[in-house]
Design an enzyme around this catalytic site. Structure first.
Site, short mmCIF file in Angstrom:
data_model
loop_
_atom_site.label_atom_id
_atom_site.label_comp_id
_atom_site.label_asym_id
_atom_site.label_seq_id
_atom_site.Cartn_x
_atom_site.Cartn_y
_atom_site.Cartn_z
N HIS A 64 61.62 5.57 50.10
CA HIS A 64 62.58 4.46 50.00
C HIS A 64 62.87 3.92 51.40
O HIS A 64 63.29 4.70 52.27
CB HIS A 64 63.87 4.95 49.33
CG HIS A 64 63.65 5.46 47.94
ND1 HIS A 64 63.17 6.73 47.69
CD2 HIS A 64 63.82 4.86 46.74
CE1 HIS A 64 63.06 6.89 46.38
NE2 HIS A 64 63.44 5.78 45.78
N ASP B 7 60.34 1.91 47.97
CA ASP B 7 61.16 1.27 46.94
C ASP B 7 62.53 0.83 47.47
O ASP B 7 63.04 1.37 48.46
CB ASP B 7 61.44 2.26 45.80
CG ASP B 7 60.19 2.59 45.00
OD1 ASP B 7 59.08 2.21 45.41
OD2 ASP B 7 60.34 3.25 43.95
ZN LIG Z 1 64.48 2.40 43.05
#
Ligand SMILES: [Zn+2]
Length: 238
Positions: A187, A41
């Site tokens: 992430h 992400d």
């Molecule tokens: Zn996010």
């Protein structure tokens, strides 16, 4: 099946147990196969995302990137590379707000701007979305599925890599949490996460896991082979 689920359709055909109203939200795939979906992400990040792409490429692993629209607009070439290398792009909103604090029109604007930026970069549209912070009300999830045919994809494994606990901890949490059908959250904007990936991915491979994108782990067609046309209203704007 509740009426809402029948009214709502999805761009990707979801397994029936997922498309029921109760499960507008997907946290893992119903499979017994040793298959996991790696999801990253908040990117693309100009330095770290290409490093991650190298790591994935070396292992022929296909992942799903929940990109932030304004980052896509800044770094479209990285998104092009993702798609060229078989990865899937998901929608993670334009500017990463708490969607629970926004009305429907604003939520849809966040998603549409992002889908349009992705389309502009790679001529494909995201078919799933992930809300920033995982925060999205049940009514909003139903609204997005109905209005944009995008199921909400959360995760079943969260190494909390954004807290930067160290690369080894991130890798251990991923390896410890992996199950058949797992959707693993990370992430690609944190250096320790990238550093954790070779250990985590090689560990998963050693444990017998194979990798699929989110669409594919849910049994849908290979996203990278789909072709999209922008909705009429979006085409009129461009
Ligand atoms: Zn996010």
């Amino acid at each position: 099946m509740p009426a809402m689920a029948q009214a709502a359709s999805s761009k990707i055909a979801l397994p029936t147990d997922i498309s029921s109203e109760r499960l507008i939200t997907v946290t893992a795939a119903p499979t017994r196969a040793k298959l996991v979906a790696m999801t990253f992400d908040d990117g693309p990040h100009p330095v770290l995302t290409p490093q991650l792409l190298d790591i994935l490429k070396a292992r022929r692993i296909r992942a799903t990137f929940y990109v932030i629209g304004r980052n896509v607009a800044r770094y479209p070439d990285i998104v092009k590379r993702m798609v060229a290398e078989g990865h899937e792009i998901g929608n993670h909103t334009w500017r990463h707000p708490f969607l629970t604090q926004l009305g429907s029109a604003s939520v849809l604007r966040e998603l549409d701007r992002t889908s349009e930026a992705v389309y502009k970069a790679v001529q494909r549209m995201p078919v799933t979305m992930r809300p920033p912070y995982g925060a999205l009300s049940r009514a909003q999830r139903a609204m997005i599925l109905k209005q944009r045919e995008m199921p909400t994809i959360l995760w079943s494994v969260d190494p909390e890599d954004w807290r930067r606990p160290g690369a080894q901890v991130v890798a251990n949490r991923i390896l410890g949490g992996a199950r058949p059908g797992a959707i693993i959250l990370s992430h690609d904007i944190h250096a320790p996460t990238i550093k954790a990936m070779p250990v985590a991915l090689d560990g998963l491979i050693e444990a017998g896991y194979r990798f699929a994108t989110v669409s594919m782990i849910l049994g849908a067609r290979d996203w990278s082979k789909l072709r999209w046309r922008l909705p009429r209203e979006a085409r009129a704007k461009s």
